[in-house]
Design a protein around this motif. Sequence first.
Motif, short mmCIF file in Angstrom:
data_model
loop_
_atom_site.label_atom_id
_atom_site.label_comp_id
_atom_site.label_asym_id
_atom_site.label_seq_id
_atom_site.Cartn_x
_atom_site.Cartn_y
_atom_site.Cartn_z
N VAL A 51 0.84 -1.19 0.00
CA VAL A 51 0.00 0.00 0.00
C VAL A 51 0.88 1.24 0.00
O VAL A 51 1.87 1.31 0.74
N HIS A 52 0.54 2.17 -0.87
CA HIS A 52 1.23 3.46 -0.94
C HIS A 52 0.34 4.49 -0.26
O HIS A 52 -0.71 4.86 -0.79
N CYS A 89 -0.73 8.75 -1.80
CA CYS A 89 -0.16 8.42 -3.11
C CYS A 89 -0.33 9.53 -4.14
O CYS A 89 0.24 9.44 -5.23
N GLY A 148 -0.53 9.02 -8.17
CA GLY A 148 -0.23 7.61 -8.38
C GLY A 148 0.92 7.26 -9.29
O GLY A 148 1.08 6.08 -9.63
N ASP A 200 4.12 7.14 -8.57
CA ASP A 200 5.00 6.23 -7.83
C ASP A 200 4.30 4.90 -7.59
O ASP A 200 4.93 3.83 -7.63
N THR A 201 3.00 4.94 -7.33
CA THR A 201 2.23 3.72 -7.10
C THR A 201 2.30 2.80 -8.31
O THR A 201 2.53 1.59 -8.18
N MET A 203 -0.51 -3.54 -5.88
CA MET A 203 -0.55 -2.23 -5.26
C MET A 203 -1.96 -1.73 -4.93
O MET A 203 -2.90 -1.88 -5.71
N THR A 204 -2.02 -1.09 -3.77
CA THR A 204 -3.15 -0.25 -3.38
C THR A 204 -2.60 1.15 -3.14
O THR A 204 -1.56 1.29 -2.49
N GLY A 205 -3.26 2.16 -3.68
CA GLY A 205 -2.89 3.54 -3.43
C GLY A 205 -3.98 4.22 -2.63
O GLY A 205 -5.17 4.04 -2.91
N VAL A 221 -4.28 -1.44 -10.40
CA VAL A 221 -3.98 -0.81 -9.12
C VAL A 221 -5.29 -0.44 -8.45
O VAL A 221 -6.19 0.12 -9.09
N TYR A 264 -7.18 1.92 -6.12
CA TYR A 264 -7.05 3.24 -5.50
C TYR A 264 -8.23 3.52 -4.58
O TYR A 264 -9.39 3.27 -4.94
N TYR A 286 4.49 1.73 1.78
CA TYR A 286 5.40 2.67 1.12
C TYR A 286 4.87 4.09 1.31
O TYR A 286 3.68 4.35 1.09
#
Length: 278
Positions: free
Chosen positions: A62-63, A66, A69, A71-72, A82-84, A106, A108, A129
């Motif tokens: 998980v970012h 974010c 997004g 970087d995500t 990934m989860t943002g 992803v 979000y 992250y």
Amino acid sequence: MPADGFGEHREVNRALWDERAPAHASSPDYAVEKLIGDPAALSEVVRFDLPRLGDITGARAVHLQCHIGTDTMSLARLGARMTGLDFSPASISIARGIAARAGLDVDYVVSDVYSAASVLGQGGFDLVYTGVGALVWLPDVARWARVVADLLRPGGRLFLREGHPVLWAVDEQRTDVITLGYPYFEHAEPMRFDASETYVQTDAVFATTESREWNHGVGEIITALLDTGLRLTMFVEHDSVPWEALPGRMHTGDDGEWRLDEYGDRLPLSYTLQAVKP
């Protein structure tokens, strides 16, 4: 205002980020079209992180905070699931559009970072992250650390690269000397700023100019994480940041990082911190 006293400040900052998100997405500094067009492209921030980030293939990550997004999606390209998460609906809407155009899966979520464990569930992530420029929008770093610990599974880790609190304390308006103009340590009351510009190249004119920010000292950040039971595994200070933090006194290199023109060995500009949940 909620009992924690953060509600008004959060809404002021959300309005600021909602307005700036479209301008950031169209700025060359975020290089959105390049990231979409090249399946191997990574954001410059994540590329800088690679030597310390290591292999994240298959990690559920998980970012937090974010933004749009970039970087995500870069972390997703490195193999993470990934989860943002961000409190700005405008930012998340743009992030979803970028990921869709890039063909990336992803997830979000719109949420305040302090509610992340309630929204996403506890103990389900291999990696949390958090990138540069996130913690200054949070009033209570100990509360943030508890959220991080709640999100991580046993053996999971936090990866944090952030602007150095000494840098956040520097008065960026002074161009003759480098001097401390803002608090280094966390204070209950925020620093209040009124600025019509943003940190990327853009021709956009902004109507929302007010922001509320908080600094957190290195010791406060590390202690907050240790108090949750996390184990510190890395703390590295850097002489660079990914934006022109002190205008007129910095230059950029091939890696996209900005460094001081003079006395670069006297001021830490950012740091990477990693911690593991036992």
